[in-house]
Design a protein around this motif. Sequence first.
Motif, short mmCIF file in Angstrom:
data_model
loop_
_atom_site.label_atom_id
_atom_site.label_comp_id
_atom_site.label_asym_id
_atom_site.label_seq_id
_atom_site.Cartn_x
_atom_site.Cartn_y
_atom_site.Cartn_z
N ASN A 150 24.31 -20.10 -17.32
CA ASN A 150 24.92 -21.28 -16.69
C ASN A 150 24.24 -21.64 -15.36
O ASN A 150 24.90 -21.95 -14.38
N ARG A 151 22.91 -21.54 -15.39
CA ARG A 151 22.09 -21.86 -14.21
C ARG A 151 22.46 -21.01 -13.01
O ARG A 151 22.39 -21.44 -11.85
N GLY A 152 22.82 -19.79 -13.27
CA GLY A 152 23.16 -18.86 -12.20
C GLY A 152 21.92 -18.42 -11.43
O GLY A 152 20.79 -18.78 -11.76
N LYS A 153 22.16 -17.66 -10.43
CA LYS A 153 21.10 -17.16 -9.56
C LYS A 153 20.09 -16.34 -10.38
O LYS A 153 20.47 -15.60 -11.29
N ALA A 154 18.80 -16.48 -10.04
CA ALA A 154 17.75 -15.73 -10.74
C ALA A 154 17.91 -14.24 -10.47
O ALA A 154 18.28 -13.81 -9.38
N GLY A 155 17.61 -13.46 -11.49
CA GLY A 155 17.67 -12.01 -11.38
C GLY A 155 16.44 -11.44 -10.67
O GLY A 155 15.60 -12.17 -10.15
N ASP A 156 16.34 -10.13 -10.68
CA ASP A 156 15.21 -9.44 -10.05
C ASP A 156 14.23 -8.99 -11.11
O ASP A 156 14.58 -8.79 -12.27
N VAL A 157 12.98 -8.82 -10.71
CA VAL A 157 11.97 -8.20 -11.56
C VAL A 157 11.71 -6.81 -10.98
O VAL A 157 11.48 -6.67 -9.77
N VAL A 158 11.78 -5.80 -11.82
CA VAL A 158 11.49 -4.43 -11.40
C VAL A 158 10.17 -4.02 -12.04
O VAL A 158 10.04 -4.03 -13.26
N VAL A 159 9.19 -3.69 -11.19
CA VAL A 159 7.86 -3.31 -11.66
C VAL A 159 7.72 -1.80 -11.52
O VAL A 159 7.86 -1.26 -10.42
N ALA A 160 7.44 -1.13 -12.64
CA ALA A 160 7.17 0.31 -12.63
C ALA A 160 5.67 0.51 -12.43
O ALA A 160 4.86 -0.06 -13.14
N VAL A 161 5.31 1.31 -11.43
CA VAL A 161 3.90 1.50 -11.07
C VAL A 161 3.30 2.65 -11.86
O VAL A 161 3.87 3.73 -11.94
N SER A 162 2.12 2.39 -12.41
CA SER A 162 1.33 3.41 -13.09
C SER A 162 -0.04 3.43 -12.42
O SER A 162 -0.69 2.40 -12.30
N VAL A 163 -0.47 4.59 -11.95
CA VAL A 163 -1.72 4.71 -11.21
C VAL A 163 -2.76 5.39 -12.09
O VAL A 163 -2.53 6.48 -12.60
N GLN A 164 -3.90 4.73 -12.25
CA GLN A 164 -4.98 5.33 -13.03
C GLN A 164 -5.74 6.33 -12.18
O GLN A 164 -5.88 6.15 -10.97
N PRO A 165 -6.28 7.40 -12.80
CA PRO A 165 -7.09 8.36 -12.04
C PRO A 165 -8.34 7.67 -11.48
O PRO A 165 -8.88 6.76 -12.09
N HIS A 166 -8.77 8.12 -10.32
CA HIS A 166 -9.97 7.58 -9.68
C HIS A 166 -11.15 8.50 -10.01
O HIS A 166 -10.97 9.69 -10.20
N GLU A 167 -12.34 7.94 -10.07
CA GLU A 167 -13.51 8.74 -10.44
C GLU A 167 -13.98 9.67 -9.31
O GLU A 167 -14.66 10.66 -9.57
N SER A 185 0.84 -1.19 0.00
CA SER A 185 0.00 0.00 0.00
C SER A 185 0.88 1.24 0.00
O SER A 185 2.03 1.20 0.43
N GLY A 186 0.34 2.35 -0.48
CA GLY A 186 1.04 3.62 -0.47
C GLY A 186 1.87 3.93 -1.69
O GLY A 186 2.39 5.03 -1.81
N VAL A 187 2.04 2.98 -2.61
CA VAL A 187 2.83 3.28 -3.80
C VAL A 187 2.11 4.33 -4.63
O VAL A 187 0.89 4.44 -4.58
N ASP A 188 2.86 5.09 -5.40
CA ASP A 188 2.28 6.15 -6.21
C ASP A 188 2.88 6.10 -7.61
O ASP A 188 3.81 5.33 -7.86
N MET A 189 2.35 6.92 -8.47
CA MET A 189 2.82 7.00 -9.85
C MET A 189 4.34 7.18 -9.86
O MET A 189 4.87 8.01 -9.12
N GLY A 190 5.02 6.37 -10.65
CA GLY A 190 6.47 6.48 -10.77
C GLY A 190 7.24 5.63 -9.76
O GLY A 190 8.45 5.52 -9.84
N SER A 191 6.54 5.04 -8.78
CA SER A 191 7.22 4.16 -7.82
C SER A 191 7.66 2.88 -8.54
O SER A 191 7.09 2.51 -9.56
N THR A 192 8.66 2.25 -8.00
CA THR A 192 9.08 0.94 -8.52
C THR A 192 9.05 -0.06 -7.37
O THR A 192 9.32 0.28 -6.22
N VAL A 193 8.71 -1.29 -7.71
CA VAL A 193 8.70 -2.38 -6.74
C VAL A 193 9.67 -3.43 -7.27
O VAL A 193 9.57 -3.85 -8.42
N VAL A 194 10.63 -3.85 -6.44
CA VAL A 194 11.62 -4.83 -6.84
C VAL A 194 11.27 -6.18 -6.23
O VAL A 194 11.09 -6.29 -5.02
N LEU A 195 11.13 -7.19 -7.10
CA LEU A 195 10.86 -8.56 -6.65
C LEU A 195 12.17 -9.33 -6.75
O LEU A 195 12.55 -9.83 -7.82
N ARG A 196 12.88 -9.42 -5.65
CA ARG A 196 14.20 -10.04 -5.62
C ARG A 196 14.11 -11.54 -5.94
O ARG A 196 13.28 -12.25 -5.42
#
Length: 134
Positions: free
Chosen positions: A20-37, A1-12
């Motif tokens: 060569n079957r190395g360690k999995a990388g991270d996923v970086v999610v860029a947050v886009s917030v739609q206007p509320h009515e 909760s609390g994320v806003d437009m332009g925030s990023t969330v990193v899923l390690r």
Amino acid sequence: SGVDMGSTVVLRGQGSIGTNRGKAGDVVVAVSVQPHEVFTRDGLDLYCDLPLNFPQAALGTEVEVPVLGGTTTVRVPSNTQNGDVIRLKGKGIAETSGKRRGDQLLRVKVVTPKKLTKEQRRLLEELAKTMAPK
């Protein structure tokens, strides 16, 4: 909760497997917030309009207003003016750390009717006679 437009969330460790079957990388999610009515956001605070008719603003009233997750009853004091703001402490957005919460601010909009019945017009004319112009 609390994320806003332009925030990023990193899923390690949730990204692709490394070479060569190395360690999995991270996923970086860029947050886009739609206007509320209903709500607009400013940081952790939420804003929405509170339409009132003249008698409600002049005499005061209790009204149901939308808040995150439902509704709440708000007491509008007598002599409320168009443009006044009523603050609902702690009814805004929760900070991502969860330590604090913003407020919800209700912007009062006194609404003038576009059509009046004959009785409403008569009553307003009577009221107008009792009020001195400023």
